[in-house]
Design an enzyme around this catalytic site. Structure first.
Site, PDB file in Angstrom:
ATOM      1  N   ARG A 153       0.793  -1.124   0.058  1.00  0.00           N
ATOM      2  CA  ARG A 153      -0.047   0.114   0.042  1.00  0.00           C
ATOM      3  C   ARG A 153       0.951   1.134   0.033  1.00  0.00           C
ATOM      4  NH1 ARG A 153      -5.402  -0.424   1.107  1.00  0.00           N
ATOM      5  NH2 ARG A 153      -5.448   1.689   2.267  1.00  0.00           N
ATOM      6  N   CYS A 246     -13.829   5.674   8.973  1.00  0.00           N
ATOM      7  CA  CYS A 246     -15.205   5.543   8.124  1.00  0.00           C
ATOM      8  C   CYS A 246     -16.040   4.306   8.683  1.00  0.00           C
ATOM      9  CB  CYS A 246     -14.772   5.137   6.544  1.00  0.00           C
ATOM     10  SG  CYS A 246     -13.899   3.613   6.404  1.00  0.00           S
TER      11      CYS A 246
HETATM   12  N1  SAM Z   1      -5.689   7.766   4.862  1.00  0.00           N
HETATM   13  C1  SAM Z   1      -5.845   7.230   3.785  1.00  0.00           C
HETATM   14  C2  SAM Z   1      -6.521   8.185   2.598  1.00  0.00           C
HETATM   15  O1  SAM Z   1      -6.952   8.895   2.744  1.00  0.00           O
HETATM   16  O2  SAM Z   1      -6.448   7.669   1.299  1.00  0.00           O
HETATM   17  C3  SAM Z   1      -6.800   5.914   3.929  1.00  0.00           C
HETATM   18  C4  SAM Z   1      -6.469   5.248   5.288  1.00  0.00           C
HETATM   19  S1  SAM Z   1      -7.060   3.586   5.664  1.00  0.00           S
HETATM   20  C5  SAM Z   1      -8.514   4.180   6.274  1.00  0.00           C
HETATM   21  C6  SAM Z   1      -6.066   2.985   6.885  1.00  0.00           C
HETATM   22  C7  SAM Z   1      -4.613   2.703   6.700  1.00  0.00           C
HETATM   23  O3  SAM Z   1      -4.157   2.265   7.741  1.00  0.00           O
HETATM   24  C8  SAM Z   1      -4.507   1.563   5.838  1.00  0.00           C
HETATM   25  O4  SAM Z   1      -3.773   1.959   4.677  1.00  0.00           O
HETATM   26  C9  SAM Z   1      -3.973   0.472   6.529  1.00  0.00           C
HETATM   27  O5  SAM Z   1      -2.925  -0.270   5.669  1.00  0.00           O
HETATM   28  C10 SAM Z   1      -3.189   1.196   7.805  1.00  0.00           C
HETATM   29  N2  SAM Z   1      -2.977   0.411   8.820  1.00  0.00           N
HETATM   30  C11 SAM Z   1      -3.658  -0.777   9.085  1.00  0.00           C
HETATM   31  N3  SAM Z   1      -3.381  -1.326  10.349  1.00  0.00           N
HETATM   32  C12 SAM Z   1      -2.410  -0.518  10.622  1.00  0.00           C
HETATM   33  C13 SAM Z   1      -1.772  -0.163  11.844  1.00  0.00           C
HETATM   34  N4  SAM Z   1      -1.633  -1.180  13.085  1.00  0.00           N
HETATM   35  N5  SAM Z   1      -0.858   0.806  12.121  1.00  0.00           N
HETATM   36  C14 SAM Z   1      -0.833   1.792  11.214  1.00  0.00           C
HETATM   37  N6  SAM Z   1      -1.532   1.806   9.966  1.00  0.00           N
HETATM   38  C15 SAM Z   1      -2.313   0.662   9.707  1.00  0.00           C
END
Ligand code: SAM
Length: 403
Positions: A153, A246
């Site tokens: 990602r 979200c």
């Molecule tokens: N902010 C982004 C945007 O506007 O395009 C969307 C972010 S999405 C809601 C949340 C992100 O948090 C994902 O890309 C995911 O890979 C990451 N994530 C998942 N678990 C996590 C963790 N334990 N610590 C930090 N980031 C994490």
């Protein structure tokens, strides 16, 4: 339409929404609203204006800031007109980025300032980073660290930021704890767009319908608390955390905010809002703005690459040139940065631009000299070509082409 949504989820959301439950259920059958962030700085470099963009994409301005217009459009209408936004040359040129309206509203409410030093902790695919970067001004010392823990990602994030042509940004792929180790009391604003149980994705994502469970809500809440704890430590006195999800469950939203306020008496809640698909265009978001008390002791300057130490840096600003087997050539990324100068520029016409984005060579109709050219459309950089005779050989990266 929502037969495959779990009854357990519907009961859960009924408890949250009470009298608004029927409006929510009705909204699941309604059409999605789509939108994009239009970068005003890039617009100023182009040969088009906002009225042109509104006209060709049949859009309407929903949010306005010094750095961006946020525009909503009717995807069905564009499809009927044969327009695919993601394949449009102005999209390839990084003039705009598609992001759903309620997510855009969160950044809008963060009131990012030109000289802000910002961390986007969970940034991929990059909508909130890109919208922040539209407001941040590198000439005023503002910059962004855009972080994503998941490597695949993070590469998508890097590519999106590169397309938009920002160079006052460092893209990292680290855990919040690793960043926290490096940065203490550092950032003016920290965006924590936390991973969540995705209740706001129920209308458009079958995956969200399948994966939702009460235990997912609880495990996400535990992760969210860790993320916001790390953000608190990295936040400067006088700075703000913008926490968002979200999802609609109290456990992941208001309770995470309450948990944070209970632990830190120098934090105050400036604003908290829940956007549902029935009260704001888009899929729904929760956000809270938390302000840290204390005197602002001045802004940080962008760290050098050496000062980033052991952090996993995927992109540090934008390299102008690269060494390909001993030959120094311009980078593709540099063609997207408007203030990087190229001696050789070739402006593509309406027909040529689609050939170029398809990967074809361009036969020049004007005199050109041998060497690398920055290929532009409406004066915005798209990529490179190498001129030999009157042929411009295509160097647009294969993975980005319209095929
Ligand atoms: N902010 C982004 C945007 O506007 O395009 C969307 C972010 S999405 C809601 C949340 C992100 O948090 C994902 O890309 C995911 O890979 C990451 N994530 C998942 N678990 C996590 C963790 N334990 N610590 C930090 N980031 C994490």
């Amino acid at each position: 339409m929502y037969d495959d949504i779990k009854k357990e989820y519907l009961d859960h959301v009924k408890e949250i929404l009470k009298y608004d439950y029927d409006r929510y259920i009705k909204s699941l059958d309604e059409k999605e609203t789509h939108g994009f962030i239009l970068n005003k700085k890039k617009l100023a470099h182009s040969s088009v204006d906002v009225d042109y963009v509104l006209d060709i994409f049949k859009g309407k301005i929903l949010l306005e800031d010094e750095g961006y217009h946020y525009i909503v459009y009717d995807k069905d209408e564009l499809t009927r007109c044969g327009i695919r936004l993601g394949r449009h040359p102005l999209h390839h040129a990084g003039l705009f980025y598609m992001q759903e309206p309620s997510a855009a509203k969160v950044v809008h409410e963060a009131h990012i300032e030109k000289s802000d030093v910002v961390l986007d902790l969970c940034a991929s695919p990059g909508g909130k980073s890109i919208m922040s970067l539209c407001s941040i001004d590198k000439n005023e010392g503002g910059f962004l660290i855009s972080n994503e823990v998941d490597y695949k990602r993070a590469k998508v994030l890097k590519s999106n930021i590169e397309r938009m042509g920002f160079d006052n940004v460092i893209v990292t792929c680290n855990t919040p704890a690793e960043l926290n180790y490096k940065f203490t009391n550092y950032f003016d604003k920290i965006i924590v767009d936390a991973p969540c149980s995705g209740e706001g994705m129920m209308r458009k994502s079958m995956e969200a319908r399948r994966q939702w469970s009460k235990s997912l809500v609880s495990s996400m809440a535990a992760t969210q608390k860790k993320l916001i704890d790390a953000a608190y430590n990295m936040l400067k006195k006088g700075g703000s955390i913008i926490y968002s999800t979200c999802t609609f469950s109290r456990e992941e939203d208001e309770e995470v905010v309450e948990y944070t306020l209970d632990r830190h008496n120098d934090l105050t809640l400036e604003k908290e809002e829940k956007l549902y698909p029935f009260n704001y265009p888009g899929e729904g978001q929760f956000y809270a703005v938390l302000h840290k008390a204390g005197e602002d002791i001045g802004r940080q300057r962008m760290p050098t690459i050496d000062e980033m130490g052991d952090l996993n840096v995927l992109q540090y600003k934008v390299d102008k040139c690269e060494d390909r087997h001993g030959i120094i050539i311009p980078t593709h990324a540099s063609t997207h940065v408007d203030d990087i100068h190229f001696d050789n520029v070739y402006e593509l016409n309406e027909e040529e631009v689609y050939d170029y984005l398809h990967g074809d060579a361009i036969k020049s109709k004007i005199d050109i000299k041998n060497g690398y050219y920055k290929m532009t459309y409406k004066k915005l950089g798209l990529g490179l070509a190498k001129a030999v005779g009157n042929i411009l050989k295509n160097h647009y990266p294969k993975g980005l082409r319209n095929l």
